[in-house]
Design an enzyme around this catalytic site. Sequence first.
Site, PDB file in Angstrom:
ATOM      1  N   CYS A 137       0.815  -1.227   0.000  1.00 40.94           N
ATOM      2  CA  CYS A 137       0.000   0.000   0.000  1.00 40.94           C
ATOM      3  C   CYS A 137       0.847   1.276   0.000  1.00 40.94           C
ATOM      4  O   CYS A 137       0.561   2.211  -0.754  1.00 40.94           O
ATOM      5  CB  CYS A 137      -0.956  -0.014   1.187  1.00 40.94           C
ATOM      6  SG  CYS A 137      -0.198  -0.551   2.727  1.00 40.94           S
ATOM      7  N   GLY A 168      -3.729  -0.741   7.752  1.00 40.35           N
ATOM      8  CA  GLY A 168      -2.717  -1.570   7.100  1.00 40.35           C
ATOM      9  C   GLY A 168      -2.487  -2.886   7.826  1.00 40.35           C
ATOM     10  O   GLY A 168      -1.933  -3.825   7.249  1.00 40.35           O
ATOM     11  N   HIS A 250      -2.889   6.429   4.458  1.00 42.63           N
ATOM     12  CA  HIS A 250      -1.440   6.546   4.660  1.00 42.63           C
ATOM     13  C   HIS A 250      -0.954   7.888   4.093  1.00 42.63           C
ATOM     14  O   HIS A 250      -1.421   8.324   3.029  1.00 42.63           O
ATOM     15  CB  HIS A 250      -0.690   5.464   3.882  1.00 42.63           C
ATOM     16  CG  HIS A 250      -0.787   4.076   4.461  1.00 42.63           C
ATOM     17  ND1 HIS A 250      -1.482   3.764   5.592  1.00 42.63           N
ATOM     18  CD2 HIS A 250      -0.227   2.909   4.018  1.00 42.63           C
ATOM     19  CE1 HIS A 250      -1.364   2.453   5.832  1.00 42.63           C
ATOM     20  NE2 HIS A 250      -0.621   1.925   4.895  1.00 42.63           N
TER      21      HIS A 250
END
Length: 339
Positions: A137, A168, A250
């Site tokens: 990711c 995550g 993120h």
Amino acid sequence: MTSQPDLTNQPHVAIVGATGAVGREMLVCLEERNFPLSKLTLLASARSAGQKLPFRGEEITVEELTTESFAGINIALFSAGGGISEKFGPVAAAAGCVVIDNSSAFRMDSEVPLVVPEINPEAAKNHPRNIIANPNCSTTITLMGLAPLHRAFGLKGIIASTYQAVSGSGAQGITELEDQINALATGGTIEKNVYPHQIAHNVIPHVDVFRDSGYTKEEQKMLHEGRKILNLPDLKVTCTCVRVPVMRSHSISLTAIFEKGPTVAEAQAVFKNAPGIRLVDDPSEALYPVPLDTTGKDDCLIGRIRKDQVLPNALALWVVGDQVKKGAALNAVQIAEIL
Ligand code: A2P
């Protein structure tokens, strides 16, 4: 040699890990994008068999994943962890199904393409093992910001620090942060099951396992996966991956070194027409990407673009994207769309 399935008619699609954070988002992405499919099969562990998940106004019953699960399935989106991918991915591929795998199990296999559809879509068409890998990711979100600049100015190196959401770590990571926030508010006990330290009110510079080099596996993924996706075997990357108490987007702070040093205006102009990424860059108005602004959204955001004051031909940048969407589920569904 595995057989290549016929995908000319609407495919029968399966989600492996359908009850997880990414699996559930895959359902949302298939629905939002009106993905053409003849049937959707949802697979998870025996614990979830019989559970019902909504899809296009109906409820689909989750089935237990077994080696027999893949008969008649054309595309399987895997997001149940590396161990499940290693065990069941080749079984699905041998049954004639194209596997789109969200784990790191096959990413560096030379016969498995590693694909971000906005960057290297052509790679998805050549999958001799019937397996296509979805990148890590943080790598995907970083490259969404850097690939348009690379095409214009030639990328040579990256120095990155990530600010990675608890999503995550899957549904368990989200639950751990929620429970710790609740415990702090109510005077309860802080339970630590997923992370080695309390994550609420904290940051942890430790994502995945440490290697002898002192870097973590997560940090090395940025190097190896970045080289493969951009087809830049000499790309240099230094990375520090940090877990932060954010639910699901993120953020990555980047210094990017180029062959030709662009001006800030030249770099900003690159993002006018870049697919999947939007420029948000007016610091005088406090306009820059923040994780809450990308949560639940398809597009990544880039901003804080400025000249690096240490290195020549380098820019400092800040890129943010929803880890569960572009960092995982959406990217996998976009790969399936290419098929
Ligand atoms: P289950 O909910 O039945 O445990 P996350 O990364 O968000 O934790 O999600 C992991 C996903 O992988 C879930 O859907 C989980 O199903 C699934 N999973 C975990 N272990 C297995 C297993 N042994 N067989 C099939 N699916 C599994």
